[in-house]
Design a protein around this motif. Sequence first.
Motif, PDB file in Angstrom:
ATOM      1  N   ALA A  99      -5.838  -5.839   2.858  1.00  8.46           N
ATOM      2  CA  ALA A  99      -4.700  -6.362   3.617  1.00  8.46           C
ATOM      3  C   ALA A  99      -5.103  -7.297   4.742  1.00  8.46           C
ATOM      4  N   GLY A 100      -6.380  -7.631   4.856  1.00  9.73           N
ATOM      5  CA  GLY A 100      -6.847  -8.446   5.966  1.00  9.73           C
ATOM      6  C   GLY A 100      -6.060  -9.742   6.123  1.00  9.73           C
ATOM      7  N   GLY A 101      -5.494  -9.952   7.321  1.00 10.77           N
ATOM      8  CA  GLY A 101      -4.766 -11.178   7.607  1.00 10.77           C
ATOM      9  C   GLY A 101      -3.424 -11.307   6.929  1.00 10.77           C
ATOM     10  N   ALA A 102      -2.871 -10.216   6.421  1.00  9.60           N
ATOM     11  CA  ALA A 102      -1.585 -10.293   5.707  1.00  9.60           C
ATOM     12  C   ALA A 102      -0.456 -10.711   6.651  1.00  9.60           C
ATOM     13  N   ASP A 103       0.434 -11.533   6.142  1.00  7.61           N
ATOM     14  CA  ASP A 103       1.648 -11.878   6.889  1.00  7.61           C
ATOM     15  C   ASP A 103       2.624 -10.705   6.874  1.00  7.61           C
ATOM     16  N   HIS A 104       2.661  -9.984   5.752  1.00  3.02           N
ATOM     17  CA  HIS A 104       3.521  -8.816   5.603  1.00  3.02           C
ATOM     18  C   HIS A 104       2.682  -7.698   4.991  1.00  3.02           C
ATOM     19  N   LEU A 105       2.589  -6.578   5.663  1.00  2.00           N
ATOM     20  CA  LEU A 105       1.940  -5.394   5.106  1.00  2.00           C
ATOM     21  C   LEU A 105       2.992  -4.308   4.929  1.00  2.00           C
ATOM     22  N   PHE A 106       3.350  -4.061   3.674  1.00  2.51           N
ATOM     23  CA  PHE A 106       4.254  -2.970   3.337  1.00  2.51           C
ATOM     24  C   PHE A 106       3.378  -1.742   3.095  1.00  2.51           C
ATOM     25  N   VAL A 135       0.853  -1.198   0.000  1.00  6.05           N
ATOM     26  CA  VAL A 135       0.000   0.000   0.000  1.00  6.05           C
ATOM     27  C   VAL A 135       0.880   1.236   0.000  1.00  6.05           C
ATOM     28  N   THR A 136       0.647   2.126  -0.950  1.00  5.37           N
ATOM     29  CA  THR A 136       1.418   3.359  -0.981  1.00  5.37           C
ATOM     30  C   THR A 136       0.591   4.490  -1.572  1.00  5.37           C
ATOM     31  N   ASP A 137       0.971   5.720  -1.226  1.00  2.00           N
ATOM     32  CA  ASP A 137       0.388   6.928  -1.794  1.00  2.00           C
ATOM     33  C   ASP A 137      -1.143   6.946  -1.700  1.00  2.00           C
ATOM     34  N   ALA A 138      -1.615   7.012  -0.462  1.00  4.76           N
ATOM     35  CA  ALA A 138      -3.058   7.023  -0.192  1.00  4.76           C
ATOM     36  C   ALA A 138      -3.409   8.209   0.690  1.00  4.76           C
ATOM     37  N   ALA A 139      -4.388   8.976   0.280  1.00  4.29           N
ATOM     38  CA  ALA A 139      -4.856  10.082   1.110  1.00  4.29           C
ATOM     39  C   ALA A 139      -5.434   9.527   2.418  1.00  4.29           C
ATOM     40  N   PRO A 140      -5.302  10.264   3.515  1.00  6.83           N
ATOM     41  CA  PRO A 140      -5.785   9.773   4.816  1.00  6.83           C
ATOM     42  C   PRO A 140      -7.290   9.955   4.971  1.00  6.83           C
ATOM     43  N   THR A 141      -8.044   9.218   4.148  1.00  6.46           N
ATOM     44  CA  THR A 141      -9.499   9.310   4.181  1.00  6.46           C
ATOM     45  C   THR A 141     -10.106   8.021   4.721  1.00  6.46           C
ATOM     46  N   ARG A 142     -11.356   8.124   5.185  1.00  3.54           N
ATOM     47  CA  ARG A 142     -12.053   6.941   5.694  1.00  3.54           C
ATOM     48  C   ARG A 142     -12.212   5.901   4.601  1.00  3.54           C
ATOM     49  N   GLU A 143     -12.542   6.351   3.376  1.00  6.54           N
ATOM     50  CA  GLU A 143     -12.747   5.421   2.272  1.00  6.54           C
ATOM     51  C   GLU A 143     -11.469   4.641   1.956  1.00  6.54           C
ATOM     52  N   ASN A 144     -10.344   5.362   1.921  1.00  5.79           N
ATOM     53  CA  ASN A 144      -9.076   4.663   1.691  1.00  5.79           C
ATOM     54  C   ASN A 144      -8.778   3.675   2.808  1.00  5.79           C
ATOM     55  N   GLY A 145      -9.040   4.087   4.041  1.00  2.00           N
ATOM     56  CA  GLY A 145      -8.782   3.208   5.171  1.00  2.00           C
ATOM     57  C   GLY A 145      -9.564   1.912   5.078  1.00  2.00           C
ATOM     58  N   GLU A 146     -10.829   2.008   4.728  1.00  2.00           N
ATOM     59  CA  GLU A 146     -11.658   0.806   4.618  1.00  2.00           C
ATOM     60  C   GLU A 146     -11.146  -0.094   3.501  1.00  2.00           C
ATOM     61  N   ALA A 147     -10.751   0.501   2.394  1.00  2.00           N
ATOM     62  CA  ALA A 147     -10.251  -0.297   1.269  1.00  2.00           C
ATOM     63  C   ALA A 147      -8.947  -1.003   1.630  1.00  2.00           C
ATOM     64  N   ILE A 148      -8.077  -0.312   2.369  1.00  2.00           N
ATOM     65  CA  ILE A 148      -6.797  -0.900   2.770  1.00  2.00           C
ATOM     66  C   ILE A 148      -7.010  -2.054   3.740  1.00  2.00           C
ATOM     67  N   VAL A 149      -7.875  -1.855   4.721  1.00  2.59           N
ATOM     68  CA  VAL A 149      -8.141  -2.911   5.707  1.00  2.59           C
ATOM     69  C   VAL A 149      -8.724  -4.141   5.031  1.00  2.59           C
ATOM     70  N   ALA A 150      -9.628  -3.937   4.084  1.00  2.00           N
ATOM     71  CA  ALA A 150     -10.234  -5.072   3.385  1.00  2.00           C
ATOM     72  C   ALA A 150      -9.205  -5.816   2.547  1.00  2.00           C
TER      73      ALA A 150
END
Length: 337
Positions: A266-273, A249-264
């Motif tokens: 990256a869910g359960g990732a062994d490595h989150l870059f 995950v890179t270059d994302a505005a700090p918005t609620r919509e981006n946050g929800e998309a990232i969490v969905a």
Amino acid sequence: MTPQFHPSLVNGPFDDPALYVDFLFERRALLFDLGDITPLSPRKVLRISHIFVSHTHVDHFIGFDRLVRLCLGREKELHLFGPPGFVGQVGHRLAGYTWNLVESYPTDFTVVATELHVDGTFLTDSFRCRKMFAPEGERHGRHEEGVILDEEGFLVRAAFLDHGIPCLAFALEEKNHVNIMKNRLDELGLPTGAWLKELKRAILAGNEDGEAVTARWREGDGWRERTLSLGELRRQVARVVAGQKVAYVTDAAPTRENGEAIVALAGGADHLFIETTFLHHEAERAGERRHLTARLAGELGRRAGAARVIPFHFSPKYRDREEAVRREVAEAFNDEG
């Protein structure tokens, strides 16, 4: 479980983004983002089969020219994925050079570029060396549930983020993995070897227990063979476990919509870059520049249930405060409150 994927950042946290994922059991690698790749040896570059580009700001795409230079003159097909407009950008980069001598090359290096669209459609075009990298003609299709690459052992998903422009985040997901217990092989008098690859494939495919599996190995000056049932091997030497997951995950505005998309994604990732461009006391500045803060990155990693968060893409202004950035990420990620 022996990890199949070996992810590592190509550059330091203040330099261009690029994540190199080497494969343990294959002579290949994947690359996420295409910033400066000069730290990669030519051997490592030539292992790359697919490249996933978040967006084409210069620090995420400047490595394209070195990539082409190293692949030119080789029989290689290279696949690139990017956001809307990406196919045209690849075509224009290739058109910036003169190719009058390549028609006689004995090899045909080919670039296959695919651009993804928010509505789930994609557009692909190919550029062949022997045809002086002229576009061959657009092909259109649709991807389902964000899956943009689906191979036998793994898949890659993409999610759209807002960076003032569409920006892609990616997740590399190994499909169920078969772990072979070597001590059990030893008890059965069976060696390791290439036959185990076929055994794993049959188990993952759900083949019938009665299917015959032949182990063949060299012993002394000759070869030995032994045939067992798939069911016996499945029960005695194999264990099916969940595969690895690597999110980028890179270059994302700090918005609620981006946050929800990232969490969905990256869910359960062994490595989150994940990018950590600003410290949180500069959250207003981060919003203006449409980047995450270190605290937000850590919080998103915790919400996603990632096992490990690896921060990168720090603002150069923190060159003398690198530990402060890392500390803010870690504190937010490990916060139990």
